[in-house]
Enzyme design. Structure first.
Site, short mmCIF file in Angstrom:
data_model
loop_
_atom_site.label_atom_id
_atom_site.label_comp_id
_atom_site.label_asym_id
_atom_site.label_seq_id
_atom_site.Cartn_x
_atom_site.Cartn_y
_atom_site.Cartn_z
N LYS A 1 0.82 -1.09 0.00
CA LYS A 1 0.00 0.03 -0.06
C LYS A 1 0.62 1.22 -0.03
O LYS A 1 2.22 1.24 0.55
CB LYS A 1 -1.08 -0.13 1.20
CG LYS A 1 -0.25 0.23 2.72
CD LYS A 1 0.07 1.38 3.06
CE LYS A 1 0.66 1.49 4.35
NZ LYS A 1 1.55 2.76 4.52
N PRO B 1 9.61 -4.45 0.12
CA PRO B 1 10.89 -4.00 1.11
C PRO B 1 10.44 -4.18 2.34
O PRO B 1 9.11 -3.60 2.59
CB PRO B 1 11.36 -2.87 0.59
CG PRO B 1 10.72 -2.47 -0.60
CD PRO B 1 9.59 -3.43 -0.89
N SER C 1 2.19 -5.60 7.60
CA SER C 1 0.73 -5.56 7.84
C SER C 1 -0.23 -6.40 6.77
O SER C 1 -0.83 -7.06 6.99
CB SER C 1 0.37 -4.14 7.76
OG SER C 1 0.97 -3.17 8.67
N ASP D 1 -2.54 -0.75 10.40
CA ASP D 1 -2.76 -0.62 8.74
C ASP D 1 -3.40 -2.06 8.45
O ASP D 1 -3.82 -2.26 7.34
CB ASP D 1 -1.49 -0.57 7.98
CG ASP D 1 -0.82 0.91 8.38
OD1 ASP D 1 -1.61 1.69 8.80
OD2 ASP D 1 0.26 1.02 7.89
#
Ligand code: C5P
Length: 302
Positions: A20, A104, A113, A146
């Protein structure tokens, strides 16, 4: 025979964990519980990790990853997600999870998350548990701010500490260039470095929300903003330098989440490819991906 085939088919489940970015992240308050109140717009990307679930001995949770140095025990969110789900439903079956990392780590791209959310979704299928979305959401909140967004993906407004979600109209398609300077960033350290005078109590993000509603790409780009850039730049000036390098390509660049990844949105593949090439020698990791609309939320709550 049919039973054997069915049994063999059920032995492996594959789940993708999408990265995201935050198109907007405004910190609006510091809370008594140590977290900060946010107004943020999350956007899923096509870049993803892959989780593969297969059988293990009863009660055994084995996590394996291709990334050397990444924990495969209790401080990995995948492992914690599996334990929480197993305990909630009293599952006796074990699981062997292979985690293929492409996103990463500790980079502001929600990798950990998203892995946790994919573990919950994947294990629901692997252990054939009831499709109780609210249970997954409750566990997700316990795993990280998240994780609830990563469960549903797509485009969403996050409030509270980021866990209260409102699904937004899918973002118009963009190519996305990501650049990372090659070091991990502690989210807690960046929030800690945020000055009291940098908290924007009255912030509103109506400009970005209107741009998304209108599907106006230029307005979306011009409303990109992140309160955490300033503290992150103070802690790690390399992130600021990387943002400046990205802006030299003519793009508007923004740090995602608490960093250190910097991104820019492009409407043509040509422009995105050129920006990626220009950054190749300036960053440790550069990647060209796309926005990803997600498979759609199963619930929508604020
Ligand atoms: O929720 P998560 O475990 O990802 O958060 C990591 C850390 O980031 C928290 O312990 C907190 O220090 C900080 N944080 C915050 N406000 C948020 C989200 C995270 O202060 N909304």
């Amino acid at each position: 025979m049919a039973n054997i085939v069915q049994h063999m088919r059920q032995k492996q489940v594959i789940e993708k964990a999408y990265a995201k970015i935050n198109l907007v992240l405004r910190v609006t308050g510091k809370r008594a519980d140590g977290y900060h109140d946010l107004l943020t717009v999350f956007q899923s990307l096509a870049l993803h990790d892959v989780l593969t679930f297969s059988q293990a001995n009863p009660d055994e949770i084995i996590l394996e990853t291709n990334l050397p140095g990444l924990s495969t025990a209790a401080d990995n969110l995948v492992w914690r997600a599996a334990v929480k789900l197993k305990n909630f439903y009293g599952v006796r079956e074990g699981v062997h999870i292979k985690l293929q990392k492409n996103i990463p780590v500790a980079a502001g791209l929600g990798g950990g998350s998203s892995n946790a959310a994919a573990a919950l979704r994947g294990l629901l299928r692997f252990w054939r548990l009831p499709r109780e979305w609210t249970v997954l959401q409750k566990i997700a909140v316990q795993l990280g701010s998240d994780v609830p967004f990563c469960l549903q993906g797509g485009t969403a407004l996050g409030t509270g500490r980021g866990e209260k979600l409102r699904t937004l109209k899918p973002l118009p398609f963009f190519y996305v260039v990501l650049a990372n300077p090659g070091f991990a960033v502690s989210t807690a350290a960046v929030y800690q470095a945020l000055g009291a005078d940098e908290i924007e109590e009255g912030a509103n993000i109506s400009g970005m929300l209107q741009a998304i509603e209108a599907g106006n790409r230029q307005d979306i780009i011009s409303h990109l903003s992140n309160t955490l850039e300033l503290p992150a730049f103070r802690l790690y000036p390399e992130i600021k330098t990387l943002k400046e390098e990205m802006e030299k390509t003519g793009a508007v660049a923004l740090m995602s989440g608490s960093g250190a990844t910097v991104f820019a949105l492009f409407t043509t593949k040509q422009a995105a490819t050129a920006a990626k090439a220009a950054l190749e020698k300036k960053a440790q990791w550069v990647h060209l991906t796309k926005t990803y609309a997600g498979s759609g939320p199963e619930v929508n709550y604020v």
